[in-house]
Design an enzyme around this catalytic site. Sequence first.
Site, PDB file in Angstrom:
ATOM      1  CG  ASP A   1      -2.105   0.747   1.232  1.00  0.00           C
ATOM      2  OD1 ASP A   1      -2.350   1.508   0.089  1.00  0.00           O
ATOM      3  OD2 ASP A   1      -2.796   1.078   2.035  1.00  0.00           O
TER       4      ASP A   1
ATOM      5  CG  HIS B   1      -0.119   2.078  -9.348  1.00  0.00           C
ATOM      6  ND1 HIS B   1      -0.048   1.805  -7.872  1.00  0.00           N
ATOM      7  CD2 HIS B   1      -1.226   2.809  -9.772  1.00  0.00           C
ATOM      8  CE1 HIS B   1      -1.510   2.216  -7.329  1.00  0.00           C
ATOM      9  NE2 HIS B   1      -1.888   2.702  -8.487  1.00  0.00           N
TER      10      HIS B   1
ATOM     11  NE  ARG C   1      -7.376   1.961  -6.030  1.00  0.00           N
ATOM     12  CZ  ARG C   1      -6.320   2.173  -5.501  1.00  0.00           C
ATOM     13  NH1 ARG C   1      -5.282   2.516  -6.062  1.00  0.00           N
ATOM     14  NH2 ARG C   1      -6.251   1.658  -3.843  1.00  0.00           N
TER      15      ARG C   1
ATOM     16  CG  LEU D   1      10.317 -16.411  -3.629  1.00  0.00           C
ATOM     17  CD1 LEU D   1      10.411 -16.458  -1.956  1.00  0.00           C
ATOM     18  CD2 LEU D   1      10.412 -14.840  -4.077  1.00  0.00           C
TER      19      LEU D   1
HETATM   20  C1  FPP Z   1      -2.067   0.248  -3.367  1.00  0.00           C
HETATM   21  O1  FPP Z   1      -1.525   1.582  -3.309  1.00  0.00           O
HETATM   22  C2  FPP Z   1      -1.297  -0.435  -4.500  1.00  0.00           C
HETATM   23  C3  FPP Z   1      -2.246  -0.927  -5.654  1.00  0.00           C
HETATM   24  C4  FPP Z   1      -3.773  -1.122  -5.425  1.00  0.00           C
HETATM   25  C5  FPP Z   1      -1.496  -1.476  -6.788  1.00  0.00           C
HETATM   26  C6  FPP Z   1      -0.359  -2.430  -6.507  1.00  0.00           C
HETATM   27  C7  FPP Z   1       0.132  -2.847  -7.711  1.00  0.00           C
HETATM   28  C8  FPP Z   1       1.723  -2.830  -8.182  1.00  0.00           C
HETATM   29  C9  FPP Z   1       2.635  -2.788  -6.990  1.00  0.00           C
HETATM   30  C10 FPP Z   1       2.039  -2.952  -9.323  1.00  0.00           C
HETATM   31  C11 FPP Z   1       2.732  -4.175  -9.665  1.00  0.00           C
HETATM   32  C12 FPP Z   1       2.034  -5.458  -9.828  1.00  0.00           C
HETATM   33  C13 FPP Z   1       2.827  -6.283 -10.281  1.00  0.00           C
HETATM   34  C14 FPP Z   1       2.336  -7.826  -9.898  1.00  0.00           C
HETATM   35  C15 FPP Z   1       4.037  -6.299 -11.379  1.00  0.00           C
HETATM   36  P1  FPP Z   1      -2.599   2.681  -3.202  1.00  0.00           P
HETATM   37  O2  FPP Z   1      -2.735   3.055  -4.763  1.00  0.00           O
HETATM   38  O3  FPP Z   1      -3.805   2.407  -2.602  1.00  0.00           O
HETATM   39  O4  FPP Z   1      -1.637   3.770  -2.472  1.00  0.00           O
HETATM   40  P2  FPP Z   1      -2.311   5.101  -1.795  1.00  0.00           P
HETATM   41  O5  FPP Z   1      -2.949   4.592  -0.520  1.00  0.00           O
HETATM   42  O6  FPP Z   1      -1.360   5.742  -1.399  1.00  0.00           O
HETATM   43  O7  FPP Z   1      -3.205   5.868  -2.569  1.00  0.00           O
END
Ligand code: FPP
Length: 250
Positions: free
Chosen positions: A21, A38, A72, A132
């Site tokens: 997150d 992201h 989103r 892994l």
């Molecule tokens: C949460 O942060 C994150 C996500 C919903 C997306 C996670 C995705 C990745 C890390 C992309 C990579 C994935 C792969 C498998 C390559 P948020 O957007 O909720 O952050 P915020 O709370 O600060 O808004």
Amino acid sequence: MQGVIDGVTYEIPNHVAVIMDGNGRWAKKRLMPRGFGHRQGGKALEQACEDIWHLGVKYFTVYAFSTENWKRSVEEVTGIMNILRNYLKTAAERCNRENMRMRVIGDRHVLDEDIQSEIHRVEEATKQNTGLQFTVAINYGGRDEIRRAMASIAKEVEEGKLSSADISDEVIAKHLDTWELPDPDLLIRTSGEERISNFLLWQLAYAEFYFTDVLWPDFDRDCFIDAIKYYNSRDRRYGGVKDAKQSSKK
Ligand code: FPP
């Protein structure tokens, strides 16, 4: 299993799960669009797979996209799906180089067809790998997973393959997306939020939870070591009492 990190012996969690997150806030702090966060989160994830394996962890499961994340903006969802697409293109080669096995959990049937077939390709190409055991949750929700498992059990009962008396914890676990995986020992959630947000609801029953303010793109090897130190400070009793003279287990 015990492992030595920087000269100190620790109990190493066999299975670590992470709610990655804080990508959006990481980008906002830099006056950049959320997609930039992201992309950085994706890079942090690649590094995390290397780091966590070298720290001695065998199973690593991450929450990349939840069943709720469709709410989103189209732009953000498309951006995350494109990161995933690009990741999958080179994943088999990268995993095979590292002896890493990759699995995907969640309901993949609603994903774009090219993503579904890439997922299938990577899972097949890496299924012999013994390093892994890396699992990515995509279009995953714990309640949705339990609902699908229940429907599949009910169907087996209808078909006479199973009787209701046979439905044990083990039978339920074997119908979940994680049927091949042990339960996580440690859940990490970054960015200061302290919720499990529908992640691995069944599987986290006895996990230790580690919450940190660090945003996911900044979560590095030292942060994993802090989480392992925290894990070592916990006293895991699985509902029992430490040093009980005799168990009255039925
Ligand atoms: C949460 O942060 C994150 C996500 C919903 C997306 C996670 C995705 C990745 C890390 C992309 C990579 C994935 C792969 C498998 C390559 P948020 O957007 O909720 O952050 P915020 O709370 O600060 O808004």
